[in-house]
Motif scaffolding. Structure first.
Motif, short mmCIF file in Angstrom:
data_model
loop_
_atom_site.label_atom_id
_atom_site.label_comp_id
_atom_site.label_asym_id
_atom_site.label_seq_id
_atom_site.Cartn_x
_atom_site.Cartn_y
_atom_site.Cartn_z
N ARG A 1 0.86 -1.18 0.00
CA ARG A 1 0.00 0.00 0.00
C ARG A 1 0.89 1.23 0.00
O ARG A 1 2.00 1.21 0.54
CB ARG A 1 -0.88 0.00 1.25
N TYR A 2 0.40 2.27 -0.64
CA TYR A 2 1.14 3.52 -0.55
C TYR A 2 0.17 4.68 -0.46
O TYR A 2 -0.96 4.65 -0.95
CB TYR A 2 2.09 3.71 -1.75
N ILE A 3 0.63 5.72 0.23
CA ILE A 3 -0.04 7.01 0.27
C ILE A 3 1.00 8.04 -0.13
O ILE A 3 2.13 8.02 0.39
CB ILE A 3 -0.59 7.33 1.67
N GLY A 4 0.68 8.90 -1.04
CA GLY A 4 1.65 9.91 -1.45
C GLY A 4 0.97 11.08 -2.12
O GLY A 4 0.09 10.88 -2.97
N TYR A 5 1.36 12.29 -1.75
CA TYR A 5 0.80 13.48 -2.38
C TYR A 5 1.77 14.64 -2.23
O TYR A 5 2.66 14.64 -1.37
CB TYR A 5 -0.55 13.86 -1.74
N VAL A 6 1.61 15.61 -3.11
CA VAL A 6 2.28 16.89 -2.98
C VAL A 6 1.20 17.95 -2.84
O VAL A 6 0.09 17.79 -3.36
CB VAL A 6 3.19 17.20 -4.19
N GLN A 7 1.53 19.05 -2.16
CA GLN A 7 0.49 20.02 -1.83
C GLN A 7 1.04 21.44 -1.77
O GLN A 7 2.16 21.66 -1.30
CB GLN A 7 -0.12 19.66 -0.48
N TYR A 8 0.22 22.35 -2.25
CA TYR A 8 0.47 23.78 -2.06
C TYR A 8 -0.64 24.33 -1.17
O TYR A 8 -1.82 24.02 -1.37
CB TYR A 8 0.48 24.53 -3.39
N GLN A 9 -0.27 25.18 -0.23
CA GLN A 9 -1.25 25.67 0.73
C GLN A 9 -0.94 27.10 1.14
O GLN A 9 0.22 27.47 1.35
CB GLN A 9 -1.24 24.79 1.97
N SER A 10 -2.00 27.90 1.23
CA SER A 10 -1.91 29.24 1.81
C SER A 10 -2.98 29.34 2.88
O SER A 10 -3.65 28.36 3.21
CB SER A 10 -2.10 30.31 0.73
N SER A 11 -3.18 30.54 3.40
CA SER A 11 -4.18 30.72 4.45
C SER A 11 -5.61 30.55 3.94
O SER A 11 -6.52 30.30 4.72
CB SER A 11 -4.02 32.10 5.08
N TRP A 12 -5.82 30.67 2.63
CA TRP A 12 -7.18 30.59 2.09
C TRP A 12 -7.29 29.65 0.89
O TRP A 12 -8.35 29.55 0.27
CB TRP A 12 -7.66 31.97 1.65
#
Length: 566
Positions: A205-216
């Protein structure tokens, strides 16, 4: 393309937050904290309705003197120690200090990490784990001892103030026990191809992600558990218990309004069980919180397949129902759904919630129980939760009723059901069923809890022949014999091909609980404890008594799991 790049660069420099989510799969305290915090009145109700949430949610807590705040605050402190050094430094603990070097097997607050690193730009936490599970399962047709072992490794980190990632890889082996019996005790393994259909020995099994995040704004791409809704037990649309799949997630919380959108690739199958490529799902949800104690939302969903990515469904502001009616092919093949859900906190420590899912709807035949009403397919849920404090420790009591009418989640084009790997993406129950559920969960400490679930389920199952296939019958139509699945009463999310298929003189209404009705009573118990830092134990027991239906009998199983690492 240049415009998109321009907007992306602007977003890169306007915020000051770390970019990763909490690990909803391996660590349950964050989920518990968000739920208790929302019900207790320390956060808006809608904060819990979209999971997972960014780690920044755990850096501060609202100042208050409401009873039980200290117990809930202890959960947050545990979370900060668990995710060292990823969270921001606060005033009370040395969390998030910069070390500017890669540290191996560092100990912090009694907890070890395989490696940690933090400087003014990057933060990283790496962990390794080993798991051993033993037990016994006695099912209606088989009984066996259970033995499983698994090794896993996880990396969570951020680059700058906005970019985050997580990668969790695991590989396991079956030491003893029948795969089908083990699958009953662990639904995740039941949906693992290598385990149940291929080698039946190894599983991964694998879980993998990339993410961009700001306050909104939050945008992530990859594979991670995901859920929508207010229920502490399960949700109608997106369940955290659904099989994992890859998705693009957009989440825009701004003051009292929250917009959430996903577009994902899932696995389908035809009526012969053969894999069907290029199946996609998408959903939009807009939630409004007029106050901290009230929240409601409306969602639309779509399932389509047999072609590449449809840009009409990639539109984050498109309305799927209208888009799906735009061409004859989409109107015929694509499966659209609508839902509304709401929650209210009548007093601090209590929550009342409900949801309505509409798969198909025809106002002119809404109350018609003949075959003319077969186009009305809906499900609904109503429940309540209450926090009680026993010796200053929180206990959450929840009860709910769920009804899923015939053919909900399914579709006449079998491939386009609201399912992935043979299981509903929503509530873990087949259509043509209803269930009463009670759940009690008590936290002795942030990482020691006991949970008991009681439920009673009725299910109108499809009529099956001696080979386990849906009963079929041939009709003479104009001198030609046509075969129809007369045994399909809408009791299987993977078989939506029976609601309007009968010839005119024999068409039957989709009455609730028509079919071979089963009655199930189930008890499940879980005791989970981190007895020492990095050493976790889980004891699970389940008993089910099932009469009527296609497979009556008693099932029970007991497992003990020891996990070292995370």
């Amino acid at each position: 393309m240049r415009f998109i790049l321009f907007i992306f660069c602007i977003l890169l420099f306007i915020s000051n937050l770390y970019g990763q989510n909490f690990d909803i799969n391996s660590e349950s305290v964050s989920t518990d904290y968000l739920l208790l915090k929302s019900i207790q009145g320390l956060a808006p109700l809608d904060e819990f309705s979209v999971l997972p949430q960014p780690l920044r949610k755990f850096s501060t807590i609202k100042d208050s003197v409401i009873q039980g705040d200290a117990a809930i605050e202890n959960l947050r402190q545990y979370i900060q120690e668990y995710y060292y050094p990823l969270l921001q430094k606060n005033d009370s603990q040395e969390i998030g200090d910069l070390n500017d070097e890669l540290l191996w097997f560092e100990k912090h607050s009694g907890r070890y990490h395989a490696a940690t690193y933090s400087d003014s730009l990057a933060r990283l936490a790496c962990d390794a784990a080993g798991m051993m599970r033993v037990g016994y399962a006695s099912l209606a047709r088989t009984s066996s001892n259970i033995g499983l072992a698994r090794l896993s490794a996880r990396s969570i980190g951020s680059l700058g103030d906005n970019f985050g990632f997580m990668l969790d890889l695991s590989n396991g082996v079956r030491l003893s026990g029948e795969p089908l019996a083990i699958a009953q005790t662990d639904p995740v393994l039941g949906r693992t191809f290598k385990f149940v259909s291929d080698e039946q020995k190894f599983f991964d099994r694998y879980i993998g992600y990339v993410q961009y995040q700001s306050s909104w704004f939050r945008a992530s791409f990859g594979r991670q558990p995901y859920s929508l809704g207010f229920s502490p037990i399960d949700n109608l649309i997106h369940s955290r218990n659904a099989p994992l799949y890859d998705m693009l997630l957009l989440d825009v919380p701004y003051k009292s309004v929250r917009f959430t959108s996903i577009h994902g690739a899932v696995e389908g199958a035809d009526d012969a069980g053969n894999a069907y490529l290029n199946k996609y799902i998408a959903s939009h949800r807009i939630a409004v919180s007029p106050s901290d104690w009230l929240a409601f939302s409306i969602s639309d969903m779509i399932v389509y397949s047999g072609r590449g990515l449809d840009f009409a469904y990639l539109n984050p502001l498109g309305f799927y129902v209208s888009t799906g009616l735009g061409t004859p092919q989409k109107s015929r093949d694509d499966n659209s759904l609508l839902s509304i859900d709401a929650a209210i906190r009548p007093w601090n420590g209590a929550m009342i919630y409900g949801a309505l899912l509409v798969d198909d709807l025809s106002y002119s035949t809404l109350t018609d129980t003949s075959w003319l009403g077969n186009n009305n397919k809906y499900a609904w849920q109503i429940g309540a939760s209450q926090i009680a404090f026993i010796r200053e420790k929180p206990m959450l009591l929840s009860g709910e009723y769920v009804r899923i009418n015939p053919f909900v989640y399914s579709h006449r084009g079998i491939v386009n059901s609201w399912t992935h790997l043979g299981a509903p993406l929503g509530y873990d129950m087949q259509p043509n069923s209803d269930r009463w559920s009670l759940q009690a969960k008590y936290w002795f400490s942030p990482r020691i809890f006991a949970q008991i679930d009681l439920d009673y389920t009725r299910h109108g199952e499809n009529y099956l022949d001696s080979s386990g296939n849906i009963v079929e019958k041939g009709y003479d139509i104009g001198g030609k014999i046509l075969v129809y699945p007369v045994g399909n009463v809408g009791g299987d999310a993977l078989r939506g091909d029976g609601d309007f298929l009968f010839p005119e003189p024999y068409r039957i209404g989709n009455r609730f609980l028509r079919g071979n009705v089963s009655y199930s009573r189930r008890v499940r118990f879980l005791f989970s404890a981190e007895v020492l830092a990095n050493i976790f134990t889980d004891i699970r027991f389940a008993y089910q008594n099932r009469n009527g239906g296609n497979a009556p009998g008693e099932n029970y199983w007991l497992t003990f799991e020891l996990r070292v690492g995370y």
